[in-house]
Design an enzyme around this catalytic site. Structure first.
Site, short mmCIF file in Angstrom:
data_model
loop_
_atom_site.label_atom_id
_atom_site.label_comp_id
_atom_site.label_asym_id
_atom_site.label_seq_id
_atom_site.Cartn_x
_atom_site.Cartn_y
_atom_site.Cartn_z
N HIS A 64 40.52 22.49 2.29
CA HIS A 64 41.60 22.97 1.43
C HIS A 64 41.43 24.47 1.16
CE1 HIS A 64 42.84 18.86 -0.48
NE2 HIS A 64 42.54 18.74 0.78
N TYR A 123 45.18 20.56 -10.72
CA TYR A 123 44.54 20.49 -12.04
C TYR A 123 45.66 20.74 -13.05
CZ TYR A 123 39.85 20.85 -9.97
OH TYR A 123 38.69 20.62 -9.26
N PRO A 170 32.86 17.47 -15.08
CA PRO A 170 33.29 17.50 -13.68
C PRO A 170 34.44 18.47 -13.37
CG PRO A 170 34.01 15.47 -14.74
CD PRO A 170 33.15 16.17 -15.73
N LYS A 209 31.28 20.90 -9.81
CA LYS A 209 30.03 21.60 -9.51
C LYS A 209 28.80 20.70 -9.41
CE LYS A 209 31.36 25.66 -8.90
NZ LYS A 209 31.97 25.23 -7.65
N TYR A 268 34.80 28.61 -7.83
CA TYR A 268 35.20 27.27 -7.36
C TYR A 268 34.69 27.01 -5.93
CZ TYR A 268 38.09 23.11 -6.97
OH TYR A 268 38.51 21.80 -6.83
P1 FAD Z 1 22.20 11.32 -8.59
O1 FAD Z 1 23.31 11.35 -7.63
O2 FAD Z 1 22.41 10.72 -9.93
O3 FAD Z 1 21.00 10.57 -7.86
C1 FAD Z 1 19.86 10.13 -8.54
C2 FAD Z 1 19.25 8.97 -7.81
O4 FAD Z 1 18.05 8.62 -8.50
C3 FAD Z 1 20.14 7.74 -7.81
O5 FAD Z 1 20.32 7.25 -6.50
C4 FAD Z 1 19.40 6.75 -8.71
O6 FAD Z 1 19.54 5.42 -8.26
C5 FAD Z 1 17.96 7.21 -8.60
N1 FAD Z 1 17.17 6.87 -9.78
C6 FAD Z 1 17.52 6.93 -11.08
N2 FAD Z 1 16.52 6.50 -11.86
C7 FAD Z 1 15.52 6.15 -11.03
C8 FAD Z 1 14.22 5.63 -11.24
N3 FAD Z 1 13.77 5.35 -12.46
N4 FAD Z 1 13.44 5.40 -10.17
C9 FAD Z 1 13.89 5.67 -8.92
N5 FAD Z 1 15.11 6.15 -8.66
C10 FAD Z 1 15.91 6.40 -9.70
N6 FAD Z 1 30.56 15.46 -10.12
C11 FAD Z 1 31.67 16.06 -9.73
O7 FAD Z 1 31.58 17.24 -9.35
N7 FAD Z 1 32.87 15.39 -9.73
C12 FAD Z 1 32.97 14.07 -10.12
O8 FAD Z 1 34.04 13.48 -10.09
C13 FAD Z 1 31.82 13.42 -10.55
N8 FAD Z 1 31.87 12.12 -10.95
C14 FAD Z 1 30.72 11.54 -11.40
C15 FAD Z 1 30.75 10.22 -11.85
C16 FAD Z 1 29.60 9.60 -12.34
C17 FAD Z 1 29.67 8.17 -12.85
C18 FAD Z 1 28.39 10.34 -12.40
C19 FAD Z 1 27.13 9.70 -12.96
C20 FAD Z 1 28.36 11.65 -11.91
C21 FAD Z 1 29.52 12.25 -11.42
N9 FAD Z 1 29.52 13.57 -10.94
C22 FAD Z 1 30.62 14.17 -10.53
C23 FAD Z 1 28.32 14.34 -10.84
C24 FAD Z 1 27.71 14.29 -9.42
O9 FAD Z 1 27.99 13.07 -8.83
C25 FAD Z 1 26.23 14.53 -9.63
O10 FAD Z 1 26.07 15.85 -10.12
C26 FAD Z 1 25.38 14.35 -8.38
O11 FAD Z 1 25.36 12.99 -7.99
C27 FAD Z 1 23.95 14.83 -8.66
O12 FAD Z 1 23.10 14.43 -7.62
P2 FAD Z 1 21.59 14.08 -7.92
O13 FAD Z 1 21.00 13.77 -6.59
O14 FAD Z 1 20.98 15.13 -8.75
O15 FAD Z 1 21.61 12.78 -8.85
C1 DHB Z 2 37.14 15.50 -7.57
C2 DHB Z 2 36.26 15.51 -8.62
C3 DHB Z 2 36.19 16.62 -9.43
O1 DHB Z 2 35.32 16.66 -10.45
C4 DHB Z 2 37.00 17.72 -9.21
O2 DHB Z 2 36.92 18.79 -10.04
C5 DHB Z 2 37.87 17.70 -8.15
C6 DHB Z 2 37.94 16.57 -7.32
C7 DHB Z 2 37.20 14.30 -6.71
O3 DHB Z 2 36.53 13.31 -7.03
O4 DHB Z 2 37.93 14.31 -5.71
#
Ligand code: FAD
Ligand code: DHB
Length: 391
Positions: free
Chosen positions: A72, A201, A293, A297, A385
Site C-alpha cells: 500500500h 483510519y 495498535p 507499530k 508510519y
Molecule cells: P508475542 O507475539 O506476544 O510473542 C510472545 C510469545 O511468547 C508467544 O508465542 C507466547 O506464547 C510466548 N510465551 C508467553 N509466555 C511464555 C512463557 N511463560 N513461556 C514460554 N513462552 C511464553 N499490533 C499491531 O500493530 N496491530 C494489531 O492489530 C495488534 N493486535 C494485537 C492483538 C493482541 C490480542 C495482542 C496481544 C497484540 C496485538 N498487537 C497488535 C501487538 C503485536 O501483535 C505485538 O506487538 C507482537 O506480537 C509482539 O511480538 P513479540 O514476539 O514481542 O510477542
Molecule cells: C491493522 C492493525 C493495526 O493496528 C493497524 O494500525 C492497521 C492495520 C490490521 O490488523 O490490519
C-alpha cells in the site's frame, strides 16, 4: 542440554532473533508454552513497515509475503464525513507498507527455521529462568513428560507482555512507565471483498474505526469499544450498524458487508520497561514494551529490537565485544520511545475519550485538518508510519 542463546517465546521477536543469529552461525533454541497450531492461528497485527519487509526478504523468508501481501502506497484519514489521502510513497521518497497478517509471518518463520535445522520447543510447561547474574544462565521447563534444563550463554526474553522474563527481574531493579487507555478495539474478520484500496483510519464523534484487509476475500476491521465489553454482546447486525455510522461519508460511502467469521477485543496500553537487560537476560518486543495498535507499530518494534540485539550478540561472539551488549537498551529505547510517542499521538488524535467535551473534539479536528493539509505534518505521519530508518 546447552545452547548459546536460549530464546523464550516463538512470536515475531523470538523467531526473528533465532533466524538472525543462525545467519551469523550462532546457535539458539526457541521455547514457547503454546502449541505450534495455536501460535500459527492467533490473529494479531497486519501492517509491516518497509524495514520489516526488507529484513524478512534478506533472511530468505519473504517469498510468500511478496506473493500474497498487499503493498500500500497510502492511507486514508477520514473525519467530518470526508476522506483525505496521506501519500506515504510520495512523502517518504518511495517507501510503502505491506499488509500481511502476523500469523502468516509466524508460519513462514517457523517453517523456515525448522527446515534449516533449528530447534523450537512448543508446548513447554512451567518455563522459568535461573542464574541470570552468572555466566551460565539456565532455562528450566517441562516437556513431553520430562523436566529439562537448558544451559545458555544468554537468555532472550521474547515472551510477550504476560511472559515470565520481565517478571524475573527484581521489581526494585525495573524502571517502568505505563498508561492505560479507557477504551479497547473490537476487531473482526469478515468474508467480503475489500471496501477500500487502502487502509482507512476514521475519526467519528462517537469513536474510532479502522478498515484494513487480509486478502481479496477476507477483510479486517476494528472499532473503538469499552475494553470490558464482551464479544458475545455483539451480533453481526449490531457490528455493521456501528461501522456504517462511524465510517459514513457525505458522498454515501459504505463498507462491503459479509458474515463476521472472527471477533476479538484488544485492550490498549502504552508501557515501557527501560530495564531491558538484567545480567545475561535481554528483553525484546512486547516483553519490554507495549504500544496501542493505532500506529501499527507493535510487531515492527519487536523486529527492530531483535535486529539490534542480534548485532550485539554477533559482536560478542565474533570479536569478544561487550560494548554493543551494554548499549543494547539505550540503542533500542531510542526507537521504542519514538514509536511510543507516535502511537500515543495517533491514538489521541483519532479516538473518542470518555468525557470528551466539544473543546477536545475541536482540537482533534484541528489536528486532523492540519495533518491532511500541511506537507510537513503529513510527512511526519508518513515517515513514522512506514518506519523510521534503522540506526
Ligand atoms: P508475542 O507475539 O506476544 O510473542 C510472545 C510469545 O511468547 C508467544 O508465542 C507466547 O506464547 C510466548 N510465551 C508467553 N509466555 C511464555 C512463557 N511463560 N513461556 C514460554 N513462552 C511464553 N499490533 C499491531 O500493530 N496491530 C494489531 O492489530 C495488534 N493486535 C494485537 C492483538 C493482541 C490480542 C495482542 C496481544 C497484540 C496485538 N498487537 C497488535 C501487538 C503485536 O501483535 C505485538 O506487538 C507482537 O506480537 C509482539 O511480538 P513479540 O514476539 O514481542 O510477542
Ligand atoms: C491493522 C492493525 C493495526 O493496528 C493497524 O494500525 C492497521 C492495520 C490490521 O490488523 O490490519
Amino acid at each position: 542440554m546447552r545452547t548459546q542463546v536460549g530464546i523464550i517465546g516463538a512470536g515475531p521477536a523470538g523467531l526473528m532473533l533465532s533466524h538472525l543469529l543462525h545467519r551469523q552461525g550462532i546457535e539458539s533454541v526457541v521455547i514457547d508454552n503454546r502449541s505450534r497450531a495455536d501460535i500459527e492461528a492467533t490473529i494479531r497485527a497486519g501492517v509491516l513497515e518497509q524495514g520489516t519487509v526488507d529484513l524478512l526478504s534478506d533472511l530468505g523468508v519473504g517469498e510468500r509475503m511478496r506473493r500474497e501481501g498487499a503493498v500500500h502506497h497510502g492511507i486514508e484519514l477520514r473525519f467530518a464525513g470526508r476522506g483525505h489521502r496521506i501519500d506515504l510513497y510520495g512523502l517518504t521518497g518511495g517507501k510503502a507498507i505491506t499488509v500481511y497478517a502476523q500469523h502468516e509471518v509466524i508460519k513462514d518463520l517457523v517453517a523456515a527455521r525448522l527446515a534449516g535445522g533449528g530447534t523450537i520447543v512448543f508446548d513447554a510447561q512451567d518455563v522459568s529462568v535461573h542464574e541470570l547474574d552468572r555466566t551460565a544462565p539456565v532455562i528450566r521447563y517441562r516437556h513431553g513428560g520430562g523436566a529439562w534444563g537448558l544451559e545458555c550463554d544468554f537468555v532472550a526474553g521474547c515472551d510477550g507482555f504476560h511472559g515470565i522474563c520481565r517478571a524475573a527481574i527484581p521489581q526494585s531493579e525495573r524502571k517502568e512507565f505505563s498508561r492505560v487507555y479507557p477504551f479497547g478495539w473490537f476487531g473482526i474478520l469478515t468474508r467480503a471483498p475489500p471496501s477500500s484500496r487502502e487502509l482507512i483510519y476514521a475519526h467519528h464523534q462517537r469513536g474510532f474505526a479502522l478498515v484494513s484487509t487480509r486478502s481479496p476475500d477476507i477483510q479486517r476491521l476494528y472499532f473503538q469499544c469499552d475494553p470490558h465489553d464482551e464479544v458475545g454482546n455483539w451480533s453481526d447486525e449490531r457490528i455493521w450498524a456501528e461501522f456504517r455510522a462511524w465510517l459514513a461519508t457525505h458522498d454515501g460511502w459504505a463498507p462491503r458487508e459479509g458474515p463476521v467469521i472472527q471477533k476479538n477485543i484488544v485492550a490498549m496500553r502504552s508501557f515501557v520497561c527501560e530495564t531491558m537487560r538484567y545480567g545475561r537476560l535481554f528483553l525484546a518486543g512486547d516483553a519490554a514494551h507495549i504500544v496501542p495498535p493505532t500506529g501499527a507499530k507493535g510487531l515492527n518494534l519487536a523486529v527492530a529490537d531483535v535486529r539490534v540485539l542480534a548485532q550485539a550478540l554477533t559482536g560478542f561472539y565474533a570479536d569478544g565485544r561487550h560494548d554493543l551488549l551494554d548499549a543494547y537498551p539505550e540503542t533500542a529505547l531510542r526507537r521504542i520511545w519514538r514509536a511510543e510517542h507516535f502511537s500515543w499521538w495517533m491514538t489521541s488524535m483519532l479516538h473518542r475519550f470518555p468525557g470528551n467535551d466539544p473543546f477536545q473534539e475541536r482540537l482533534q479536528l484541528a489536528e486532523l485538518g492540519y495533518v491532511t493539509s500541511s506537507r510537513a505534518k503529513a510527512t511526519t505521519l508518513a515517515e513514522n508510519y512506514v518506519g523510521l530508518p534503522f540506526e
